[in-house]
Design a protein around this motif. Structure first.
Motif, PDB file in Angstrom:
ATOM      1  N   ALA A 360     -18.102 -25.988   9.609  1.00 40.47           N
ATOM      2  CA  ALA A 360     -17.826 -26.444   8.250  1.00 40.47           C
ATOM      3  C   ALA A 360     -17.420 -27.906   8.296  1.00 40.47           C
ATOM      4  CB  ALA A 360     -16.721 -25.605   7.614  1.00 40.47           C
ATOM      5  N   ILE A 361     -17.417 -28.562   7.138  1.00 44.28           N
ATOM      6  CA  ILE A 361     -16.938 -29.945   7.074  1.00 44.28           C
ATOM      7  C   ILE A 361     -15.476 -29.984   7.508  1.00 44.28           C
ATOM      8  CG2 ILE A 361     -16.368 -31.839   5.496  1.00 44.28           C
ATOM      9  CD1 ILE A 361     -18.886 -31.288   3.991  1.00 44.28           C
ATOM     10  N   GLN A 362     -15.148 -30.956   8.349  1.00 43.36           N
ATOM     11  CA  GLN A 362     -13.800 -31.095   8.882  1.00 43.36           C
ATOM     12  C   GLN A 362     -12.944 -31.990   7.989  1.00 43.36           C
ATOM     13  OE1 GLN A 362     -13.065 -29.311  12.163  1.00 43.36           O
ATOM     14  NE2 GLN A 362     -14.740 -28.437  10.968  1.00 43.36           N
ATOM     15  N   VAL A 378     -22.455 -32.378  19.254  1.00 45.24           N
ATOM     16  CA  VAL A 378     -22.306 -31.137  18.493  1.00 45.24           C
ATOM     17  C   VAL A 378     -21.165 -31.302  17.493  1.00 45.24           C
ATOM     18  CG1 VAL A 378     -23.190 -29.655  20.330  1.00 45.24           C
ATOM     19  CG2 VAL A 378     -20.739 -30.164  20.214  1.00 45.24           C
ATOM     20  N   PRO A 379     -21.159 -30.503  16.430  1.00 40.87           N
ATOM     21  CA  PRO A 379     -20.060 -30.592  15.460  1.00 40.87           C
ATOM     22  C   PRO A 379     -18.760 -30.034  16.029  1.00 40.87           C
ATOM     23  CG  PRO A 379     -22.000 -29.458  14.555  1.00 40.87           C
ATOM     24  CD  PRO A 379     -22.192 -29.536  16.024  1.00 40.87           C
ATOM     25  N   THR A 380     -17.638 -30.573  15.570  1.00 33.12           N
ATOM     26  CA  THR A 380     -16.345 -29.974  15.877  1.00 33.12           C
ATOM     27  C   THR A 380     -16.053 -28.880  14.844  1.00 33.12           C
ATOM     28  OG1 THR A 380     -15.239 -31.685  14.591  1.00 33.12           O
ATOM     29  CG2 THR A 380     -15.431 -32.052  16.955  1.00 33.12           C
ATOM     30  N   THR A 381     -15.154 -27.960  15.196  1.00 33.32           N
ATOM     31  CA  THR A 381     -14.942 -26.784  14.333  1.00 33.32           C
ATOM     32  C   THR A 381     -13.481 -26.413  14.150  1.00 33.32           C
ATOM     33  OG1 THR A 381     -15.134 -25.270  16.226  1.00 33.32           O
ATOM     34  CG2 THR A 381     -17.173 -25.814  15.057  1.00 33.32           C
ATOM     35  N   ASN A 382     -12.554 -27.239  14.601  1.00 34.29           N
ATOM     36  CA  ASN A 382     -11.160 -26.786  14.666  1.00 34.29           C
ATOM     37  C   ASN A 382     -10.280 -27.249  13.523  1.00 34.29           C
ATOM     38  OD1 ASN A 382     -11.174 -29.427  15.392  1.00 34.29           O
ATOM     39  ND2 ASN A 382      -9.887 -29.211  17.211  1.00 34.29           N
ATOM     40  N   ASN A 383     -10.848 -27.902  12.498  1.00 35.27           N
ATOM     41  CA  ASN A 383      -9.981 -28.426  11.436  1.00 35.27           C
ATOM     42  C   ASN A 383     -10.752 -28.490  10.118  1.00 35.27           C
ATOM     43  OD1 ASN A 383      -7.678 -29.399  10.280  1.00 35.27           O
ATOM     44  ND2 ASN A 383      -7.827 -31.447  11.145  1.00 35.27           N
ATOM     45  N   GLN A 384     -11.057 -27.323   9.559  1.00 33.64           N
ATOM     46  CA  GLN A 384     -11.842 -27.261   8.329  1.00 33.64           C
ATOM     47  C   GLN A 384     -11.087 -27.850   7.140  1.00 33.64           C
ATOM     48  OE1 GLN A 384     -12.801 -23.169   7.629  1.00 33.64           O
ATOM     49  NE2 GLN A 384     -14.086 -22.954   9.453  1.00 33.64           N
ATOM     50  N   THR A 385     -11.846 -28.270   6.150  1.00 34.64           N
ATOM     51  CA  THR A 385     -11.277 -28.669   4.879  1.00 34.64           C
ATOM     52  C   THR A 385     -12.038 -27.962   3.766  1.00 34.64           C
ATOM     53  OG1 THR A 385     -10.555 -30.559   3.540  1.00 34.64           O
ATOM     54  CG2 THR A 385     -12.758 -30.685   4.494  1.00 34.64           C
ATOM     55  N   VAL A 423     -10.029 -19.665   2.541  1.00 42.00           N
ATOM     56  CA  VAL A 423      -8.989 -20.588   2.996  1.00 42.00           C
ATOM     57  C   VAL A 423      -9.489 -21.275   4.260  1.00 42.00           C
ATOM     58  CG1 VAL A 423      -6.613 -20.784   3.805  1.00 42.00           C
ATOM     59  CG2 VAL A 423      -7.186 -19.127   2.024  1.00 42.00           C
ATOM     60  N   PRO A 424      -9.441 -22.611   4.330  1.00 31.52           N
ATOM     61  CA  PRO A 424      -9.898 -23.291   5.549  1.00 31.52           C
ATOM     62  C   PRO A 424      -9.095 -22.864   6.762  1.00 31.52           C
ATOM     63  CG  PRO A 424      -9.637 -24.850   3.750  1.00 31.52           C
ATOM     64  CD  PRO A 424      -9.029 -23.561   3.294  1.00 31.52           C
ATOM     65  N   SER A 425      -9.786 -22.723   7.878  1.00 35.66           N
ATOM     66  CA  SER A 425      -9.151 -22.330   9.126  1.00 35.66           C
ATOM     67  C   SER A 425      -8.977 -23.561  10.007  1.00 35.66           C
ATOM     68  CB  SER A 425      -9.998 -21.291   9.856  1.00 35.66           C
ATOM     69  OG  SER A 425      -9.359 -20.818  11.012  1.00 35.66           O
ATOM     70  N   THR A 426      -7.769 -23.772  10.499  1.00 38.57           N
ATOM     71  CA  THR A 426      -7.501 -24.911  11.367  1.00 38.57           C
ATOM     72  C   THR A 426      -6.967 -24.435  12.708  1.00 38.57           C
ATOM     73  OG1 THR A 426      -5.203 -25.206  10.655  1.00 38.57           O
ATOM     74  CG2 THR A 426      -6.918 -26.285   9.331  1.00 38.57           C
ATOM     75  N   GLU A 427      -6.920 -25.356  13.645  1.00 41.93           N
ATOM     76  CA  GLU A 427      -6.418 -25.012  14.982  1.00 41.93           C
ATOM     77  C   GLU A 427      -4.968 -24.560  14.918  1.00 41.93           C
ATOM     78  OE1 GLU A 427      -7.449 -26.868  19.295  1.00 41.93           O
ATOM     79  OE2 GLU A 427      -6.632 -28.245  17.816  1.00 41.93           O
ATOM     80  N   ARG A 428      -4.189 -25.195  14.047  1.00 43.88           N
ATOM     81  CA  ARG A 428      -2.780 -24.834  13.927  1.00 43.88           C
ATOM     82  C   ARG A 428      -2.560 -23.604  13.051  1.00 43.88           C
ATOM     83  NH1 ARG A 428       0.525 -30.555  13.146  1.00 43.88           N
ATOM     84  NH2 ARG A 428      -0.003 -31.450  15.186  1.00 43.88           N
ATOM     85  N   ALA A 429      -3.464 -23.383  12.101  1.00 39.67           N
ATOM     86  CA  ALA A 429      -3.321 -22.245  11.184  1.00 39.67           C
ATOM     87  C   ALA A 429      -4.649 -21.510  11.060  1.00 39.67           C
ATOM     88  CB  ALA A 429      -2.836 -22.733   9.813  1.00 39.67           C
ATOM     89  N   PRO A 430      -5.027 -20.756  12.108  1.00 36.74           N
ATOM     90  CA  PRO A 430      -6.300 -20.032  12.049  1.00 36.74           C
ATOM     91  C   PRO A 430      -6.269 -18.934  10.993  1.00 36.74           C
ATOM     92  CG  PRO A 430      -5.039 -19.396  13.990  1.00 36.74           C
ATOM     93  CD  PRO A 430      -4.317 -20.542  13.369  1.00 36.74           C
ATOM     94  N   VAL A 431      -7.395 -18.751  10.300  1.00 36.38           N
ATOM     95  CA  VAL A 431      -7.503 -17.732   9.258  1.00 36.38           C
ATOM     96  C   VAL A 431      -8.271 -16.542   9.823  1.00 36.38           C
ATOM     97  CG1 VAL A 431      -8.453 -17.207   6.992  1.00 36.38           C
ATOM     98  CG2 VAL A 431      -7.383 -19.417   7.409  1.00 36.38           C
ATOM     99  N   THR A 432      -7.686 -15.363   9.726  1.00 33.64           N
ATOM    100  CA  THR A 432      -8.317 -14.168  10.289  1.00 33.64           C
ATOM    101  C   THR A 432      -8.951 -13.289   9.222  1.00 33.64           C
ATOM    102  OG1 THR A 432      -6.192 -12.998  10.205  1.00 33.64           O
ATOM    103  CG2 THR A 432      -6.750 -14.123  12.258  1.00 33.64           C
TER     104      THR A 432
END
Length: 460
Positions: A360-362, A378-385, A423-432
């Motif tokens: 997703a867009i970071q 490659v795209p990064t994936t750890n900080n969605q917005t 809800v965007p999923s981030t490295e600090r707050a992953p969404v399950t």
């Protein structure tokens, strides 16, 4: 297109540095379309340009929309001229504590209730009662994936429990219905006679496969029920001399569950949306998205990609993606906030990276590209917005300057975009959990209300 220029006959090194510094300072304090100074006309020019790029939306009914064990049971539905008739049915196993103490043979039955823990409620006409029913499944829920188009057979004419309620939106609603006398007597009889169906959970499932909870879509209300101790049956009993009843729960805690959606779109504005995984340019001037159903907006980003190919020697000042205003909606039927902007493949699936991660867009200011083990970009994936919804103007918007810059300068893969309510999923707050699978929230908007606003500086 707006163009504001800065020019001079000859720029010495100090003057050049001063002008650039002044431009940067002005950019930070002004509307991007109003940045610039007018000096003497001449050879070198630094201009701030504005481009508005309309984006065409398509509707995609998500394929393989897995609703298994999302922590919510969707119940009820709605009717509209745009989406047609939508009905959600929540299916779940029931469980009990095999190490718990069952009532002894001399126990006296008091009552049995079915409770529903309502954690989200949307709809209309809440001054009228809304009716819901609980049914016994006639086939088991298997240890497999279930999708929103899956359904199981149940006893439609023989309810376990039913009730009508005056619901209160934006408050806690704990609903209670009496369990049918026949089932209450049957369950209590087996509990007090050491029937083998209560020896373990597997024997119980063979006897009682599970439940289906339904509502009437004509009543235009839907519930999102939390699975667990608050949704299920409770049997109450006592012994001679007791002043307080004892509870024996049989509920949905740690129970496999899923949501099945019945959608009759015939004659509606999206009646042409038939096949899953296909992008539809629906007739008319409106589009929309609906959770639970898995109906997504897909944005054709080719106008942006073509625009980027025409640019040279530019710097992006700000790029905003705006979606809306969405159409007005009933007070208690607000759309989801925010919208995650997932990359979309040509096959209308969410784009996955080499390691299977969804892309997703970071977040703005974060890196959008990295390297895979073979050194490929490659795209990064750890900080969605996501696009943030403004309730005042009913517009979803966010800045995506870093994303576009990564396409333009870093070779980020070019794709279309899905607008996915989650809800965007981030490295600090992953969404399950997946919000798009836990409600029937929706919105509609005009096709021409989706645009990119691009402010950029050209030096030539």
């Amino acid at each position: 297109m707006k163009v504001i220029t800065i020019s001079t006959r000859s720029l010495l090194a100090k003057a050049h540095v001063f002008l650039i510094a002044l431009l940067i300072f002005t950019s930070a304090c002004s509307d991007p379309s109003e940045i610039g100074l007018v000096l003497e006309p001449g050879s070198n020019q630094i201009g701030v340009f504005y481009e508005e790029i309309p984006l065409s939306p398509y509707l995609v009914l998500a394929d393989s929309f897995n609703t298994t064990s999302q922590g919510r049971l969707l119940v009820g539905g709605d009717q509209s001229e745009f989406f047609g008739t939508t009905q959600a049915i929540g299916y779940s196993r029931l469980s009990f504590n095999p190490n718990g103490i069952p009532p002894r043979p001399e126990a006296l039955f008091d009552s049995a209730v079915f409770t529903m823990n309502v954690v989200d409620l949307i709809g209309e006409d809440f001054d009228e009662e809304k009716a819901f029913q609980v049914h016994r499944l006639t086939e088991p829920i298997l240890d497999t994936a279930y999708y929103n188009f899956n359904h199981l057979s149940f006893e439609e004419d023989n309810t376990i429990a039913s009730g009508s309620f005056l619901l209160a939106p934006d408050t806690v609603n704990q609903l209670r219905m009496e369990v049918s006398p026949d089932l209450s007597a049957e369950l209590f009889g087996k509990l007090t006679t050491d029937d083998p169906v209560f020896d373990d959970i597997f024997a119980f499932r063979d006897y009682f496969p599970g439940i289906a909870i339904t509502g009437d879509p004509e009543q235009n209300a839907s519930l999102s029920l939390a699975t667990g101790s608050g949704t299920g049956m409770i049997l109450y009993y006592h012994y001679d001399g007791d002043t307080v009843s004892t509870a024996y729960p049989i509920n949905t805690i740690q129970s496999r569950h899923f949501n099945g959606i019945l959608s009759d779109r015939q004659g509606s504005a999206i009646g042409s949306v038939v096949e899953r995984g296909e992008a539809y340019d629906v007739p008319g001037d409106r589009v929309g998205t609906k959770a639970g159903l898995g109906l997504m907006l897909k944005l054709d980003m080719s106008p942006l990609h073509g625009f980027l190919d025409t640019l040279e020697n530019i710097t992006f000042n700000q790029i905003m993606l705006e979606v809306g205003p969405v159409e007005e909606y009933p007070e208690f039927k607000a759309p989801y906030n925010p919208l995650v902007m997932y990359f979309a493949t040509e096959d209308n699936e969410i784009y996955r990276r080499f390691d299977g991660a969804e892309v997703a867009i970071q977040a703005e200011g974060q890196g959008h590209t990295g390297l895979d083990p073979e050194g490929n970009v490659v795209p990064t994936t750890n900080n969605q917005t996501g696009l943030i919804y403004n309730t005042e103007d009913r517009v979803y918007a966010n800045q995506i300057t870093s994303y576009v810059n990564a396409i333009y300068r870093s070779g980020l893969v070019r794709t279309d975009l899905f607008l996915y309510p989650n809800v965007p999923s981030t490295e600090r707050a992953p969404v399950t959990s997946d919000a798009f699978k836990r409600s029937l929230r929706e919105f509609k908007l005009a096709k021409d209300n989706i645009k990119l606003k691009v402010y950029y500086t050209r030096v030539r």
